[in-house]
Structure formats: C-alpha cells, structure tokens
Motif scaffolding. Sequence first.
Motif, PDB file in Angstrom:
ATOM      1  N   ALA A   1      22.063  44.068  55.936  1.00  0.00           N
ATOM      2  CA  ALA A   1      20.974  44.961  55.569  1.00  0.00           C
ATOM      3  C   ALA A   1      21.609  46.273  55.114  1.00  0.00           C
ATOM      4  N   ALA A   2      21.345  46.639  53.873  1.00  0.00           N
ATOM      5  CA  ALA A   2      21.959  47.872  53.351  1.00  0.00           C
ATOM      6  C   ALA A   2      20.908  48.968  53.223  1.00  0.00           C
ATOM      7  N   PHE A   3      21.387  50.197  53.290  1.00  0.00           N
ATOM      8  CA  PHE A   3      20.518  51.371  53.153  1.00  0.00           C
ATOM      9  C   PHE A   3      21.179  52.357  52.213  1.00  0.00           C
ATOM     10  N   SER A   4      20.359  53.014  51.403  1.00  0.00           N
ATOM     11  CA  SER A   4      20.881  54.124  50.602  1.00  0.00           C
ATOM     12  C   SER A   4      21.286  55.236  51.566  1.00  0.00           C
ATOM     13  N   PRO A   5      22.149  56.161  51.137  1.00  0.00           N
ATOM     14  CA  PRO A   5      22.561  57.227  52.048  1.00  0.00           C
ATOM     15  C   PRO A   5      21.321  57.973  52.568  1.00  0.00           C
ATOM     16  N   GLY A   6      21.203  58.102  53.875  1.00  0.00           N
ATOM     17  CA  GLY A   6      20.014  58.714  54.467  1.00  0.00           C
ATOM     18  C   GLY A   6      19.008  57.679  54.939  1.00  0.00           C
ATOM     19  N   GLY A   7      19.096  56.465  54.417  1.00  0.00           N
ATOM     20  CA  GLY A   7      18.279  55.363  54.921  1.00  0.00           C
ATOM     21  C   GLY A   7      16.941  55.167  54.248  1.00  0.00           C
ATOM     22  N   GLU A   8      16.675  55.905  53.174  1.00  0.00           N
ATOM     23  CA  GLU A   8      15.358  55.835  52.548  1.00  0.00           C
ATOM     24  C   GLU A   8      15.060  54.470  51.906  1.00  0.00           C
ATOM     25  N   VAL A   9      16.058  53.915  51.246  1.00  0.00           N
ATOM     26  CA  VAL A   9      15.838  52.647  50.514  1.00  0.00           C
ATOM     27  C   VAL A   9      16.603  51.525  51.184  1.00  0.00           C
ATOM     28  N   GLY A  10      15.866  50.440  51.493  1.00  0.00           N
ATOM     29  CA  GLY A  10      16.504  49.250  52.058  1.00  0.00           C
ATOM     30  C   GLY A  10      16.858  48.278  50.943  1.00  0.00           C
TER      31      GLY A  10
ATOM     32  N   VAL B   1      28.552  55.128  49.447  1.00  0.00           N
ATOM     33  CA  VAL B   1      27.408  54.937  48.546  1.00  0.00           C
ATOM     34  C   VAL B   1      26.314  54.099  49.210  1.00  0.00           C
ATOM     35  N   LEU B   2      26.660  53.418  50.290  1.00  0.00           N
ATOM     36  CA  LEU B   2      25.705  52.568  51.016  1.00  0.00           C
ATOM     37  C   LEU B   2      26.130  52.468  52.470  1.00  0.00           C
ATOM     38  N   ARG B   3      25.155  52.193  53.330  1.00  0.00           N
ATOM     39  CA  ARG B   3      25.478  51.801  54.704  1.00  0.00           C
ATOM     40  C   ARG B   3      25.031  50.345  54.853  1.00  0.00           C
ATOM     41  N   ILE B   4      25.905  49.521  55.389  1.00  0.00           N
ATOM     42  CA  ILE B   4      25.549  48.103  55.596  1.00  0.00           C
ATOM     43  C   ILE B   4      25.618  47.784  57.085  1.00  0.00           C
ATOM     44  N   PHE B   5      24.499  47.255  57.593  1.00  0.00           N
ATOM     45  CA  PHE B   5      24.462  46.787  58.978  1.00  0.00           C
ATOM     46  C   PHE B   5      24.487  45.263  58.964  1.00  0.00           C
ATOM     47  N   SER B   6      25.326  44.687  59.805  1.00  0.00           N
ATOM     48  CA  SER B   6      25.446  43.214  59.825  1.00  0.00           C
ATOM     49  C   SER B   6      26.244  42.771  61.038  1.00  0.00           C
TER      50      SER B   6
END
Length: 265
Positions: free
Chosen positions: A93-102, A5-10
């Motif tokens: 830093a999280a992103f919606s699937p596809g990266g559209e929303v931070g 449901v999310l991608r998280i970079f950290s």
Amino acid sequence: MSEPVLRIFSYLPNPRVWKSLITADLAGVAVDTLGDKPAKLGTWLWDYDARELPEAERTADHPAARTGRRGFSGRLFKSDAFLAAHPFGTVPAAFSPGGEVGIFESNSILRAVARAGGGGLYGGDDPYQASRIDSFLDANLVFAREAQVYLLAMDNINPHTHQRMQAAYEFYLAGIESALQHTACISGAELSIADISFVCDFAQFLREGHYETQLETAGLALISADGLQEYPRAYQHMLALSERPEFARHLGTYLNWFREKVEAV
Ligand SMILES: N[C@@H](CCC(=O)N[C@@H](CS)C(=O)NCC(=O)O)C(=O)O
C-alpha cells in the motif's frame, strides 16, 4: 538523496515491493518502506503511520479490527483512513508524501515511482511507448494474479487451479518470448518497468519449485520444469537482469536456488 517520493507499507521482503525499489534505484529517487515479516503484519495497524500495536490493543473490538481477505487469514488491523485510501485493503500500500493519496496494486505503485523518477523507465515523453509498457503491465497482472492463487493453494493443490496456472503461464511466457525475439528488452530496445515487473513476478512464480513434493503428491507436474528450453529468451532475460546491481540488491539470494538448479542441468 532527496525526500522519498512515496511511502510503501507492506510485509517485507516482498517481490511486489522490489518492483518499486529497483525502479527507484535506477531512476535515482528515494522510496520509504515500512512493515514487518509476513507473519507479523497481523500485529500492525495498517495505516499511513503504520506501527506495531501493543499486544493489549490487538482485540476483536479494536475499531480497526478486520478479517484478512486475500493471503492473510485471521484478524488484521486496518484503520478507516487506510481503507479510504486503499479500498481493496491490500499491501503493498503506497501513499503520496503526507499520506493524502493512496496508490495500490504493485504495478501502479511501480508506475508512480517511475513517473516521479522522470518517466525514463516508463516510455519517456512518448505516450504510445508508455501505453505499450502499460500493455505488458496489464498482461503481467493477469499472470501474477493466477500465480498468487496457485501459490496460496499449494498446501492443497487441485487439478483445476493447476490447469488455470498452466494456461496463464503458457500465454504470458509465449508473449514475453515473442517480444524478446524482436527487441532486447520487453517493451523495446531500452529497459523499462515492463522488464522490472516481469522479473519480480516471474521470480515469485518460480517458487512453485519449492513445492515439488506437494505437486507430486497431487499427481501434478512442475509447470516451469522445461521452461528454459521452451522459453529461453524469457528465462535468460530474467536471470540476466536479476544479476544487475539494482536488481540484485533487492532480490538478494531469492533466485539462488533456481540458478543452482539451472547450473546443475
Ligand atoms: N495484485 C496485487 C496483490 C496484492 C495482494 O493481494 N495483497 C494481499 C497479500 S499477498 C493482501 O494485502 N491481502 C490483504 C488481506 O488478506 O486482507 C498487487 O500486485 O499489489
């Protein structure tokens, strides 16, 4: 399990990321995490498609080269797209699937996961209960920000920073203790993301215990020294929750030193 449901970079591991991972486990949704050890994050391009940059590309004239602003010193590589999605330039830093929303701020990332998981950990369909949970998350952020400044200053700790932390600790812990006098969990009878956020940020604050020598050298006391006696409900709540499988899976051995200290008393 379904699509993340999310991608998280950290940097990883990171207690601020654990908030979302614990919530995802409890809610039965998947979250994608991407990153590296704290010391290695400076070699990565911070982006939705984050990746380690080849050494030859890590130069001052790289279009994504920036200076770390909080917690990181020296050069970082944050893409323009990353900064458009994450104006404060922080991780997690999280992103919606596809990266559209931070989505930034670990408590807001946590809320996003809870919503994606059906909202059961975020007040269900009761807007008042959800807002009460927000109240605790806001109080938690004030505490966690003070703890971040305090822990980052440990190598050169001064009385002013220590005094601010002491005040933030007393205020936050008194509130959590008071809440737990009335209900089994922080925001009510049921476990919510207020509890999850509390456990992760409070466990991180307790790392002040790793800096006893620095504190002593500066003539300052360990703020949490008598915590179990002063705020028994709050401390026991954290310890009990941290043993639940969904928490323990992510916290690992993080609190073992503290548990051993408690048992030795
Ligand atoms: N309150 C924020 C804290 C995030 C934060 O301050 N992250 C720091 C690392 S601890 C960061 O990304 N700094 C980037 C920089 O130094 O430019 C949260 O809970 O997510």
